[in-house]
Motif scaffolding. Sequence first.
Motif, PDB file in Angstrom:
ATOM      1  N   MET A 172       0.879  -1.296   0.182  1.00 38.93           N
ATOM      2  CA  MET A 172      -0.104  -0.048   0.054  1.00 38.93           C
ATOM      3  C   MET A 172       0.971   1.116   0.154  1.00 38.93           C
ATOM      4  O   MET A 172       0.585   2.341  -0.550  1.00 38.93           O
ATOM      5  CB  MET A 172      -0.945   0.258   1.376  1.00 38.93           C
ATOM      6  N   LYS A 173       2.148   1.060   0.724  1.00 35.32           N
ATOM      7  CA  LYS A 173       2.944   2.405   0.502  1.00 35.32           C
ATOM      8  C   LYS A 173       3.493   2.631  -0.604  1.00 35.32           C
ATOM      9  O   LYS A 173       3.490   3.855  -0.882  1.00 35.32           O
ATOM     10  CB  LYS A 173       4.153   2.184   1.849  1.00 35.32           C
ATOM     11  N   THR A 174       3.465   1.618  -1.320  1.00 34.43           N
ATOM     12  CA  THR A 174       4.328   1.876  -2.811  1.00 34.43           C
ATOM     13  C   THR A 174       3.436   2.692  -3.583  1.00 34.43           C
ATOM     14  O   THR A 174       3.352   3.598  -4.353  1.00 34.43           O
ATOM     15  CB  THR A 174       4.781   0.758  -3.378  1.00 34.43           C
ATOM     16  N   GLN A 175       1.850   2.216  -3.502  1.00 35.66           N
ATOM     17  CA  GLN A 175       0.859   2.963  -4.150  1.00 35.66           C
ATOM     18  C   GLN A 175       0.863   4.255  -3.797  1.00 35.66           C
ATOM     19  O   GLN A 175       0.379   5.257  -4.725  1.00 35.66           O
ATOM     20  CB  GLN A 175      -0.309   2.058  -4.187  1.00 35.66           C
ATOM     21  N   VAL A 189       3.190   6.188  -2.611  1.00 42.08           N
ATOM     22  CA  VAL A 189       4.206   7.029  -3.046  1.00 42.08           C
ATOM     23  C   VAL A 189       4.141   7.436  -4.663  1.00 42.08           C
ATOM     24  O   VAL A 189       4.406   8.378  -5.103  1.00 42.08           O
ATOM     25  CB  VAL A 189       5.630   6.249  -2.763  1.00 42.08           C
ATOM     26  N   LYS A 190       3.708   6.446  -5.378  1.00 39.70           N
ATOM     27  CA  LYS A 190       3.312   6.606  -6.889  1.00 39.70           C
ATOM     28  C   LYS A 190       2.157   7.560  -6.880  1.00 39.70           C
ATOM     29  O   LYS A 190       2.457   8.364  -7.801  1.00 39.70           O
ATOM     30  CB  LYS A 190       2.999   5.349  -7.506  1.00 39.70           C
ATOM     31  N   MET A 191       1.298   7.733  -6.187  1.00 37.64           N
ATOM     32  CA  MET A 191       0.120   8.673  -6.374  1.00 37.64           C
ATOM     33  C   MET A 191       0.679   9.963  -6.118  1.00 37.64           C
ATOM     34  O   MET A 191       0.333  10.909  -6.605  1.00 37.64           O
ATOM     35  CB  MET A 191      -1.052   8.197  -5.499  1.00 37.64           C
ATOM     36  N   LYS A 192       1.617   9.909  -4.927  1.00 38.27           N
ATOM     37  CA  LYS A 192       1.976  11.250  -4.748  1.00 38.27           C
ATOM     38  C   LYS A 192       3.056  11.926  -5.693  1.00 38.27           C
ATOM     39  O   LYS A 192       2.821  13.066  -6.142  1.00 38.27           O
ATOM     40  CB  LYS A 192       2.916  11.150  -3.271  1.00 38.27           C
ATOM     41  N   ALA A 193       3.612  11.080  -6.696  1.00 37.88           N
ATOM     42  CA  ALA A 193       4.273  11.492  -7.470  1.00 37.88           C
ATOM     43  C   ALA A 193       3.512  11.983  -8.644  1.00 37.88           C
ATOM     44  O   ALA A 193       3.778  12.998  -9.353  1.00 37.88           O
ATOM     45  CB  ALA A 193       5.293  10.396  -7.933  1.00 37.88           C
ATOM     46  N   LYS A 220      -7.407  12.346  -7.813  1.00 35.13           N
ATOM     47  CA  LYS A 220      -6.578  11.648  -7.497  1.00 35.13           C
ATOM     48  C   LYS A 220      -6.216  12.247  -5.835  1.00 35.13           C
ATOM     49  O   LYS A 220      -5.772  11.509  -4.882  1.00 35.13           O
ATOM     50  CB  LYS A 220      -5.467  11.843  -8.303  1.00 35.13           C
ATOM     51  N   HIS A 221      -6.280  13.562  -5.712  1.00 37.67           N
ATOM     52  CA  HIS A 221      -5.926  14.155  -4.326  1.00 37.67           C
ATOM     53  C   HIS A 221      -6.799  13.705  -3.647  1.00 37.67           C
ATOM     54  O   HIS A 221      -6.617  13.332  -2.241  1.00 37.67           O
ATOM     55  CB  HIS A 221      -6.221  15.588  -4.428  1.00 37.67           C
ATOM     56  N   ILE A 222      -8.376  13.751  -3.627  1.00 39.19           N
ATOM     57  CA  ILE A 222      -9.139  13.023  -2.541  1.00 39.19           C
ATOM     58  C   ILE A 222      -8.807  11.502  -2.406  1.00 39.19           C
ATOM     59  O   ILE A 222      -9.040  11.129  -1.203  1.00 39.19           O
ATOM     60  CB  ILE A 222     -10.811  13.303  -3.220  1.00 39.19           C
ATOM     61  N   ALA A 223      -8.545  10.714  -3.445  1.00 39.68           N
ATOM     62  CA  ALA A 223      -8.333   9.413  -3.105  1.00 39.68           C
ATOM     63  C   ALA A 223      -7.257   9.178  -2.271  1.00 39.68           C
ATOM     64  O   ALA A 223      -7.114   8.593  -1.331  1.00 39.68           O
ATOM     65  CB  ALA A 223      -8.021   8.577  -4.531  1.00 39.68           C
ATOM     66  N   TYR A 224      -6.002   9.899  -2.521  1.00 34.88           N
ATOM     67  CA  TYR A 224      -4.898  10.186  -1.789  1.00 34.88           C
ATOM     68  C   TYR A 224      -5.148  10.421  -0.261  1.00 34.88           C
ATOM     69  O   TYR A 224      -4.812   9.587   0.668  1.00 34.88           O
ATOM     70  CB  TYR A 224      -4.009  10.960  -2.346  1.00 34.88           C
ATOM     71  N   CYS A 225      -5.894  11.285  -0.162  1.00 34.87           N
ATOM     72  CA  CYS A 225      -6.223  11.608   1.147  1.00 34.87           C
ATOM     73  C   CYS A 225      -6.871  10.556   2.015  1.00 34.87           C
ATOM     74  O   CYS A 225      -6.860  10.330   3.067  1.00 34.87           O
ATOM     75  CB  CYS A 225      -7.018  13.247   1.257  1.00 34.87           C
TER      76      CYS A 225
END
Length: 130
Positions: free
Chosen positions: A1-4, A6-10, A79-84
């Motif tokens: 989950m952490k790698t996803q 990090v990818k989403m943040k990029a 993507k921002h909403i999903a990331y949060c």
Amino acid sequence: MKTQLVKMKAELKVLASTIKTVKFNLRNDQSAFDKKYPQRHDWDQYKILSKNEEFGKQQREVWNNYSNYSNAYEEYRAKHIAYCLLRGRTMEQIEPKLRDPNSFLHARIRKEAAKIVAKVLEEANESPKS
């Protein structure tokens, strides 16, 4: 989950820079268009201008830039909403001052964010824990 995450943040960083450049180009193109055709708000002048190929070409270019900006903004927002949400924040924390939460645009963006969250969670469950 952490790698996803990090990818989403990029991806969010890339989208933010894209939005910045597209917005800058949109403002410049709209400004140049307004300076070149200040009389387009007059109906008689607009009928004459609408037959001009250069006017139509520039008008389409401004519209395409606006469309690109709108699409990039909506993608970033989803993507921002999903990331949060994946980081554990609630929707009220993400969008505390939403004027009309039932509007079509916000509903569409939230549905897209829910799809992204479901996809990331599915990928996290399928892959072994790191």
